[in-house]
Design a protein around this motif. Structure first.
Motif, short mmCIF file in Angstrom:
data_model
loop_
_atom_site.label_atom_id
_atom_site.label_comp_id
_atom_site.label_asym_id
_atom_site.label_seq_id
_atom_site.Cartn_x
_atom_site.Cartn_y
_atom_site.Cartn_z
N MET A 60 0.83 -1.20 0.00
CA MET A 60 0.00 0.00 0.00
C MET A 60 0.87 1.26 0.00
SD MET A 60 -3.29 -0.63 -0.08
CE MET A 60 -3.86 0.98 0.45
N ALA A 61 1.87 1.31 0.89
CA ALA A 61 2.72 2.49 0.98
C ALA A 61 3.49 2.72 -0.32
CB ALA A 61 3.69 2.36 2.15
N ARG A 62 4.02 1.67 -0.90
CA ARG A 62 4.73 1.80 -2.18
C ARG A 62 3.82 2.39 -3.24
NH1 ARG A 62 5.37 -3.52 -5.55
NH2 ARG A 62 3.11 -3.09 -5.56
N ASP A 63 2.62 1.85 -3.35
CA ASP A 63 1.71 2.30 -4.39
C ASP A 63 1.26 3.74 -4.15
OD1 ASP A 63 2.01 -0.21 -5.44
OD2 ASP A 63 0.01 -0.92 -4.87
N LEU A 64 1.00 4.10 -2.91
CA LEU A 64 0.57 5.47 -2.60
C LEU A 64 1.67 6.48 -2.88
CD1 LEU A 64 -1.41 4.88 0.71
CD2 LEU A 64 -2.35 5.51 -1.52
N LEU A 65 2.92 6.07 -2.75
CA LEU A 65 4.05 6.96 -3.02
C LEU A 65 4.48 6.91 -4.49
CD1 LEU A 65 6.18 6.29 0.19
CD2 LEU A 65 4.89 8.37 -0.35
N GLY A 66 3.87 6.04 -5.26
CA GLY A 66 4.18 5.96 -6.69
C GLY A 66 5.55 5.39 -7.00
N LEU A 67 6.03 4.48 -6.17
CA LEU A 67 7.35 3.89 -6.36
C LEU A 67 7.26 2.58 -7.16
CD1 LEU A 67 8.82 4.52 -2.79
CD2 LEU A 67 9.00 5.97 -4.84
N LYS A 68 8.41 2.13 -7.63
CA LYS A 68 8.46 0.92 -8.46
C LYS A 68 9.14 -0.25 -7.76
CE LYS A 68 6.57 3.14 -11.87
NZ LYS A 68 5.15 2.86 -12.23
N THR A 69 9.40 -0.14 -6.48
CA THR A 69 10.10 -1.19 -5.75
C THR A 69 9.38 -2.53 -5.89
OG1 THR A 69 10.83 0.44 -4.13
CG2 THR A 69 11.01 -1.87 -3.50
N GLU A 70 10.13 -3.56 -6.23
CA GLU A 70 9.59 -4.92 -6.28
C GLU A 70 9.48 -5.45 -4.85
OE1 GLU A 70 10.65 -8.46 -9.21
OE2 GLU A 70 12.16 -8.28 -7.63
N ILE A 71 8.31 -5.92 -4.47
CA ILE A 71 8.11 -6.43 -3.12
C ILE A 71 7.98 -7.94 -3.17
CG2 ILE A 71 6.55 -6.47 -1.14
CD1 ILE A 71 6.00 -3.52 -1.63
N VAL A 72 8.82 -8.61 -2.39
CA VAL A 72 8.87 -10.07 -2.37
C VAL A 72 8.52 -10.56 -0.98
CG1 VAL A 72 10.36 -12.09 -2.66
CG2 VAL A 72 10.63 -10.11 -4.17
N GLY A 73 7.50 -11.41 -0.90
CA GLY A 73 7.12 -11.99 0.37
C GLY A 73 8.00 -13.17 0.72
N VAL A 74 8.05 -13.49 2.01
CA VAL A 74 8.87 -14.61 2.48
C VAL A 74 8.04 -15.46 3.44
CG1 VAL A 74 11.04 -15.34 3.53
CG2 VAL A 74 10.90 -13.10 2.38
#
Length: 328
Positions: free
Chosen positions: A187-201
């Motif tokens: 949610m935070a990444r999308d709201l800030l408009g970033l492109k960071t790839e998020i990987v769950g573990v």
């Protein structure tokens, strides 16, 4: 679930009890991974874990919307319960927390110290959660689930801090228990408009979200026998799964040996103590080391609440060859 203005307000609520946690670039970890790495230290909160943020926001809203709530009840393996006990005590609300039998002795002690009434029931988290639901109906208590938009809103504040400190992260590894942490990061990444790839573990011994992502639908498991209790989830939350399915790149599964090696690496490279779930992100990054060259990597150290006896057993002198290779 929420917009950026709501996230900013939540950060203000959390900040009344929890200062921003550090985001450090550790050179020895960078050497170990062969690339740039930043660790978000949620092990530095007042309860030693990220969950405190969700509890603070949830209780703040509950008290404003239902000021006469007689008490709250929930189930946990530890950090969720500590979060609720900590936040409830600040608002003068009684908290009853159910845990499975054999739960972490030190996490149980911490929940009681924060003011919770602790009840041990069942052989795993799911059994404890089901009994907590029945007790809530009998006593008229407010049930706090393990996953809720207000919990996600609270824990997303750590992602807001991290992304503002390091907006150029290429990839971020996040452990998954019930899913609030990774959902907050997405949610935070999308709201800030970033492109960071998020990987769950997830743990290989409790891979319900990983199996669900691969199948494209909810998949449950019969057991969750991992030493990393913060990832011991058999039944995914549907809302969390929907967020993960939409916003996570993939889910990496790590063994208990790999997690133990990562705990040891955190201790030797940074002198920080990580619990099993807290070290999972590093374990996944070590597993994917060959893919990370030239990337800027973020790791969520989600908590440091590990029993001393487990620490000695898990990461003492007896380290398996597989784990040794993972640390190299």
């Amino acid at each position: 679930m929420f917009d950026l203005a709501e996230l900013e307000r939540a950060h203000g609520i959390v900040g009344q009890a929890v200062p921003p946690t550090p985001a450090h670039a550790w050179p020895l970890l960078a050497e170990r991974l062969g690339t740039r790495v930043i660790v978000k230290h949620e092990n530095h909160t007042p309860i030693g874990a990220f969950k405190v943020r969700g509890g603070l926001v949830y209780l703040d809203r509950l008290k404003r919307e239902s000021p006469n709530t007689p008490g709250i009840i929930s189930a946990t393996r530890g950090n969720h319960g500590q979060s609720l006990a900590f936040a409830a005590s600040r608002h003068g609300v009684p908290a009853m927390i159910y845990v499975p039998k054999g739960n972490s002795v030190e996490k149980n002690r911490a929940m009681r110290a924060f003011g919770a009434e602790l009840v041990e029931h069942g052989e795993d988290f799911q059994a404890a959660a089901e009994e907590a639901q029945r007790r809530a109906q009998f006593d008229g208590l407010h049930v706090v689930p393990s996953f809720h938009p207000n919990l996600v809103l609270g824990v997303a504040t750590y992602a807001l801090e991290l992304f503002r400190a390091a907006p150029d992260l290429d990839i971020l590894y996040v452990p998954i228990g019930q899913g609030s942490g990774i959902s907050g990061c997405i949610m935070a990444r999308d709201l800030l408009g970033l492109k960071t790839e998020i990987v769950g573990v997830q743990s290989t011994e409790a891979p319900s979200y990983a199996l669900s992502l691969a199948a494209g639908k909810i998949v449950t498991t019969e057991s969750s026998n991992t030493l990393a209790d913060g990832m011991a989830t058999r039944i995914p939350d549907p809302d969390a799964f929907a967020t993960i399915r939409k916003g996570a790149a993939r889910i990496v599964q790590v063994t208990d040996d790999e997690v133990g090696a990562a705990i040891r690496a955190y201790w030797t490279d940074t002198h920080n103590l990580a619990e099993g779930a807290g070290a999972a992100a590093l374990a996944a990054a070590l597993q994917e080391k060959q893919k990370l060259a030239g990337k800027r990597v973020g790791l969520i150290l989600s908590g440091g609440n590990i029993d001393f006896d487990l620490f000695r057993k898990w990461v003492g002198t007896e380290v398996t060859p597989t784990a040794e290779r993972a640390m190299a």
